[in-house]
Design a protein around this motif. Structure first.
Motif, PDB file in Angstrom:
ATOM      1  N   VAL A  78       0.847  -1.188   0.000  1.00 51.18           N
ATOM      2  CA  VAL A  78       0.000   0.000   0.000  1.00 51.18           C
ATOM      3  C   VAL A  78       0.886   1.243   0.000  1.00 51.18           C
ATOM      4  N   TRP A  79       0.432   2.272  -0.692  1.00 49.77           N
ATOM      5  CA  TRP A  79       1.161   3.542  -0.699  1.00 49.77           C
ATOM      6  C   TRP A  79       0.728   4.382   0.498  1.00 49.77           C
ATOM      7  N   TRP A  80       1.700   4.820   1.276  1.00 53.59           N
ATOM      8  CA  TRP A  80       1.502   5.589   2.511  1.00 53.59           C
ATOM      9  C   TRP A  80       1.909   7.024   2.231  1.00 53.59           C
ATOM     10  N   THR A  81       0.950   7.947   2.215  1.00 49.46           N
ATOM     11  CA  THR A  81       1.234   9.361   1.995  1.00 49.46           C
ATOM     12  C   THR A  81       0.841  10.120   3.245  1.00 49.46           C
ATOM     13  N   GLU A  82       1.820  10.700   3.915  1.00 43.12           N
ATOM     14  CA  GLU A  82       1.587  11.318   5.226  1.00 43.12           C
ATOM     15  C   GLU A  82       1.643  12.839   5.125  1.00 43.12           C
ATOM     16  N   ALA A  83       0.636  13.477   5.714  1.00 42.03           N
ATOM     17  CA  ALA A  83       0.570  14.939   5.758  1.00 42.03           C
ATOM     18  C   ALA A  83       0.597  15.384   7.212  1.00 42.03           C
ATOM     19  N   ARG A  84       1.418  16.402   7.496  1.00 42.93           N
ATOM     20  CA  ARG A  84       1.502  16.934   8.856  1.00 42.93           C
ATOM     21  C   ARG A  84       1.035  18.377   8.852  1.00 42.93           C
ATOM     22  N   ALA A  85       0.056  18.655   9.730  1.00 42.58           N
ATOM     23  CA  ALA A  85      -0.524  19.993   9.811  1.00 42.58           C
ATOM     24  C   ALA A  85       0.243  20.839  10.826  1.00 42.58           C
ATOM     25  N   SER A  86       0.478  22.080  10.484  1.00 37.15           N
ATOM     26  CA  SER A  86       1.115  23.021  11.398  1.00 37.15           C
ATOM     27  C   SER A  86       0.158  23.373  12.529  1.00 37.15           C
ATOM     28  N   THR A  87       0.719  23.664  13.695  1.00 30.04           N
ATOM     29  CA  THR A  87      -0.103  24.101  14.826  1.00 30.04           C
ATOM     30  C   THR A  87      -0.339  25.605  14.807  1.00 30.04           C
ATOM     31  N   SER A  88       0.162  26.301  13.776  1.00 31.15           N
ATOM     32  CA  SER A  88       0.027  27.756  13.721  1.00 31.15           C
ATOM     33  C   SER A  88      -1.340  28.199  13.219  1.00 31.15           C
ATOM     34  N   SER A  89      -2.156  27.271  12.737  1.00 28.36           N
ATOM     35  CA  SER A  89      -3.450  27.627  12.172  1.00 28.36           C
ATOM     36  C   SER A  89      -4.500  26.610  12.591  1.00 28.36           C
ATOM     37  N   SER A  90      -5.684  27.103  12.981  1.00 34.99           N
ATOM     38  CA  SER A  90      -6.770  26.194  13.351  1.00 34.99           C
ATOM     39  C   SER A  90      -7.307  25.448  12.138  1.00 34.99           C
TER      40      SER A  90
END
Length: 457
Positions: A78-90
């Protein structure tokens, strides 16, 4: 909502699909790239990164998505594509969810965590330029001070991802501590625990009822002078948080091996064979996969592992190795070129449930095999009462207790001991804390006092 959102797809996300996902914030947001294009960022109009997306990773190891994420309905390959959100914006968390949801919709995939998936356009309403979060150059770092890099994680199980590895490396290069903040319900994989064990790095637990405390030592912490440090009384003594109490694991146990091998640096050298021998002896089969971070994505191959270490030499190579889903097992391997040869430092843990018996009687045979064919230097085996799944909770755990120790012939001769076979010593049954004293006495007699350092962790 978690800062990390993962899309699991059968097909590799191509450039048009990734761009479709990155349109989650509408045309007002921009796109940037880092690490030669390995990381793509969705950015606010002022250039501040909101969501960082790592290049898709093909996970080929059975059971790896379940180990790290629970049941998702998507298993290897399976292809694993990970996104990480910044804590600077709600809005950043919802942007990450929309990015992953769009990938899953186009490629018939799944999103973790399931509740994060949407396909909505998420307009940016937060004035991120007013948020005092510095540009760190490392997507996983949320707060940076002159002494400390802080990473905030809100996922149930925190693996040693490439994100976190990059943060650790950047912190070390800038002579900063890496401190990871999680809720009290979070657990760590053993590679993450190893990376955060010992100062200056720290696992910081944020408990709504008890404030901050160290997830490995229990020390009550506070934020002071740009870092988390223990709260001390007038005598300079730290105290343990009330939430840091022993958690019952029933009859679950872990068998821990710490072994070192040494080889001549010739062209025919193949690394990883000592670890494979340990797996075959104690589980009946070889490791399932290996990688330089989690998730472990490559199927087991001693040849490919050796090629990577050789390409990186003389720099050290660090690896993580996992077993098959039916027998929890995970190892870390450090390959190092020294004046004595090529050394492999291996730490491996095997998990056993109530009613399962760790195969300690197989250890003398394993030591003999490692000594005869794999350049054994030392092998220490210990038992501890801990979770079968090999994850670490923010609770007090008893130390591992030594069971056996083996000294290879080559190392014995180097120290002036004459031996025609591996020396194997029984230290205890895994329940007697006095075994540590016997172990230290043994090392003193053998001239190996330094080998005890760090083993109690």
């Amino acid at each position: 909502m978690t800062n990390d959102v993962i899309a699991l797809t059968r097909a590799m996300p191509d450039l048009p699909t990734l761009l479709t996902g990155l349109y989650a914030g509408g045309p007002e947001l921009g796109v940037n790239s880092l690490a030669g294009g390995a990381v793509v960022q969705l950015c606010a109009p002022d250039g501040r990164p909101l969501v960082s997306v790592e290049a898709p990773l093909l996970v080929q190891v059975p059971g790896e998505t379940t180990r790290l994420l629970g049941r998702t309905g998507r298993e290897a390959p399976v292809w694993w594509t990970e996104a990480r959100a910044s804590t600077s914006s709600s809005e950043a968390g919802r942007l990450a969810g929309s990015f992953a949801g769009r990938l899953a919709t186009v490629l018939d995939g799944a999103v973790w965590p399931p509740g994060a998936a949407t396909t909505d356009v998420v307009p940016l309403t937060t004035d991120v330029s007013a948020v005092p979060v510095p540009t760190t150059g490392t997507p996983s770092v949320d707060v940076l001070t002159p002494t400390t890099a802080v990473v905030i994680q809100d996922r149930p199980l925190v693996p040693l991802t490439s994100w976190l590895s990059d943060a650790l490396r950047a912190a070390a290069e800038s002579e900063r501590a890496l401190q990871m903040v999680t809720p009290p319900t979070a657990r760590l994989t053993l590679p993450t625990r190893t990376a955060l064990h010992g100062l200056p790095n720290r696992w910081v637990v944020q408990d709504p009822d008890h404030g901050y405390y160290d997830g490995l030592s229990g020390a009550v912490l506070h934020w002071k002078d740009g870092t988390f440090t223990p709260v001390r009384d007038e005598n300079g003594k730290a105290s343990a948080a009330g939430a840091f109490t022993g958690a019952s694991v029933g009859g679950e146990r872990q068998l821990l091996l710490t072994l070192r091998t040494r080889h001549a640096p010739d062209a025919d050298l193949v690394l990883g064979r000592s670890l494979e021998s340990a797996f075959r002896c104690l589980t009946g089969g070889p490791p399932a996969g290996w990688s330089t971070a989690e998730p472990v994505n490559l199927r087991w191959s001693t040849r490919e592992l050796t090629d990577l270490a050789r390409a990186r030499a003389p720099r050290p190579t660090w690896l993580v190795v996992v077993g098959s889903p039916d027998r929890p097992a995970i190892a870390t391997v450090r390959v190092l070129r020294t004046s004595a040869g090529v050394e492999e430092d291996v730490t491996v843990a095997f998990g056993y449930g109530e009613g399962e018996h760790p195969p300690v009687d197989s250890l003398p045979g394993l030591a003999a095999e490692l000594d005869a064919g794999h350049g054994l230097v030392t092998l220490l085996a210990s038992l501890r009462a801990a979770r079968r799944d090999l994850t670490v909770s923010a609770r007090l755990e008893g130390p591992p207790l030594p069971v056996t120790f083996a000294l290879g012939r080559a190392e014995g001769k180097r120290l002036g001991h004459t031996a025609e076979a591996v020396r194997h010593y029984r230290l205890g049954d895994g329940t007697d804390a006095a075994a540590w004293g016997r172990f230290r006495d043994l090392l003193a007699r053998l001239g190996l006092q330094g080998e005890a350092s760090g083993q109690a962790g």
